[in-house]
Design an enzyme around this catalytic site. Sequence first.
Site, PDB file in Angstrom:
ATOM      1  N   LYS B  81      10.932  48.357  32.134  1.00 40.70           N
ATOM      2  CA  LYS B  81      10.315  47.879  33.380  1.00 40.70           C
ATOM      3  C   LYS B  81      10.647  48.847  34.512  1.00 40.70           C
ATOM      4  O   LYS B  81      11.777  49.348  34.598  1.00 40.70           O
ATOM      5  CB  LYS B  81      10.861  46.480  33.695  1.00 40.70           C
ATOM      6  CG  LYS B  81      10.207  45.794  34.884  1.00 40.70           C
ATOM      7  CD  LYS B  81      10.777  44.393  35.062  1.00 40.70           C
ATOM      8  CE  LYS B  81      10.135  43.632  36.201  1.00 40.70           C
ATOM      9  NZ  LYS B  81      10.700  42.269  36.359  1.00 40.70           N
ATOM     10  N   SER B 156       7.289  38.649  36.579  1.00 42.30           N
ATOM     11  CA  SER B 156       6.939  39.974  37.028  1.00 42.30           C
ATOM     12  C   SER B 156       6.973  41.051  35.940  1.00 42.30           C
ATOM     13  O   SER B 156       6.399  42.117  36.131  1.00 42.30           O
ATOM     14  CB  SER B 156       7.881  40.387  38.154  1.00 42.30           C
ATOM     15  OG  SER B 156       9.203  40.504  37.689  1.00 42.30           O
ATOM     16  N   SER B 180      10.958  35.838  35.170  1.00 45.21           N
ATOM     17  CA  SER B 180      10.143  37.056  35.049  1.00 45.21           C
ATOM     18  C   SER B 180      10.138  37.726  33.687  1.00 45.21           C
ATOM     19  O   SER B 180       9.357  38.651  33.471  1.00 45.21           O
ATOM     20  CB  SER B 180      10.567  38.083  36.105  1.00 45.21           C
ATOM     21  OG  SER B 180       9.992  37.772  37.353  1.00 45.21           O
TER      22      SER B 180
END
Lengths: 99, 486
Positions: B81, B156, B180
């Site tokens: 990420k 996210s 997330s």
Amino acid sequence: MSLTPADVSRIAHLARLELSPAESDAMLGQLNGFFRIVEQMSAVDTRGVEPLYTPLAAVQPAALRLRDDGVTEADQRSANQASAPAVEDGLFLVPKVIE
Amino acid sequence: MPPESGRPLTALAIRNAVRAGRLTAAQACRAALDAIDVHEPRIHAYISICADRAMEAAHRLDADPARVARLPLAGVPVAIKDNLCTAGLRTTAGSRMLEAFVPPYDATAVRRLEEAGAIIVGKTNCDEFAMGASTEYSAFGPTRNPVDPSRTPGGSSGGSAATVASGALPIALGSDTGGSVRQPASFCGVVGLKPTYGRVSRYGLIAFASSLDQVGVLAGTAEDAALALQAIAGADAADATAAGRPVPDYAAALEHPVAGLRVGVPRALVADEVDEEVRDRFDRACEALRAFGLDVRDVSLPHARHAVPVYHLVASAEASANLARYDGVRYGLRAPHDGSVIGMNAATRDAGFGRELKRRIMLGTYALSAGYYEAYYARGQRVRALIRADFEAAFREVDFVALPTAPTPAFRLGERLDNPVQMYLADLFTAGPSLAGLPAISIPCGETREGLPVGLQLVGRMFDEAGLLRVAHAFETGAAGRNDGA
């Protein structure tokens, strides 16, 4: 309770955010929308309840752990400043602060 | 070595093949990069793809067979990420503020994955500074759900979930503050593990909410999630919140029987505001757990329904403090300004932050401001203590708590953009365990009639990732077994 346009402008200044008038308007409605769902939470009886600021406090002493006071890293000033917007002679450049 | 059954290779299979010399790290890496090229125009899971760097790392690994033989993730292609720092590789956190930021150091979790033999092929898309539930708040455009590109992959960590779900690679790192990792795992039909607060070092994770942030894993199987967690978990001198307690052998724990373990279901909570099909798949998942010999019973979490407002007050307050560092001075963007310091700060933050960031900063600044601190921030932390106490009480009666991961399946792009509060409600079942610091895992538990994945969330006691992975593995293999037999 509801926030007012004056609240929004005060908070934006505290947070160092420039908001356009249109952004401020939208923000006001959205923040008040959020605080409507906060109201239910505000009705919870919290008398005598200690705030839980970190979940680790529940499993270990919250006191800061200290490491040995030794030098572990070499100076990497230029690498660390490589993503800075403006540097000169190893210093960060900012607009004039004191006239 | 292409996947034979049409199913993507697991990390375990790649690792074993590379160690045995049946596959090179370079071949595994090339295959992942080629697959990403195929999927990327449709799903946009990446902010940066680092093909050359990845192939170089793979060749270096292949040149040292003695080392490869010992590595637990030898030659396994992984994605990271884009809020986890990678030395020499741009790390944006999905924000214009960090569009040109190249970190001088690796996040500990990233370094440990590479030391275990994993090959980083790219940095995945995410909501700006990990604030969002759809990846639509990325400054680099939304990621789309590989199952149905008209829908979001969740967020996210949407890019990480989408690339694993596309089959391009078996493992991706994400971060989970209020859901997330778990919510996108649920939306995309993969496994998402949020470890206990303190299990994985956050050194090099770009801070959002410091009492909640935790590095997590997205993977195709519980077994692969265990492999990844094994590599990244444990104490770290660079992060005082990384717990010192020993890391168990997660792969070994997967083999332990699950019969007799107790699972609590907070029925009253699940009755609230949950999509009908999600509730049905959840009920069936609980039945399946019972069929595997687990003792499924009711528990009560009376304060859990306050998790969304508490979470957003606490997380936004912490975010407003953490994001104060983006001032146009030390790194990141500096926008054209009026020549004053405050003008530079404000112009930079106006240009660098998207609208959701500004909302959260405003909300957090207000909740911390003079006269409101006690009513919002401190009160939120008191209700947080009650939420945690509910879980502690439940864990005196059961070993795990089961919940749906999200109240709905993947929603459509754009559907919630104009209604932030509705977007926040995606965190209904994930924010509570986060506030309590507990580990939790989302595992696929079926699909809706439209073919959208539904996730089952299991929450464990502090540091019981081994237990979560063990039940997840049993659920996965048990469900697969039944399908094979049908």
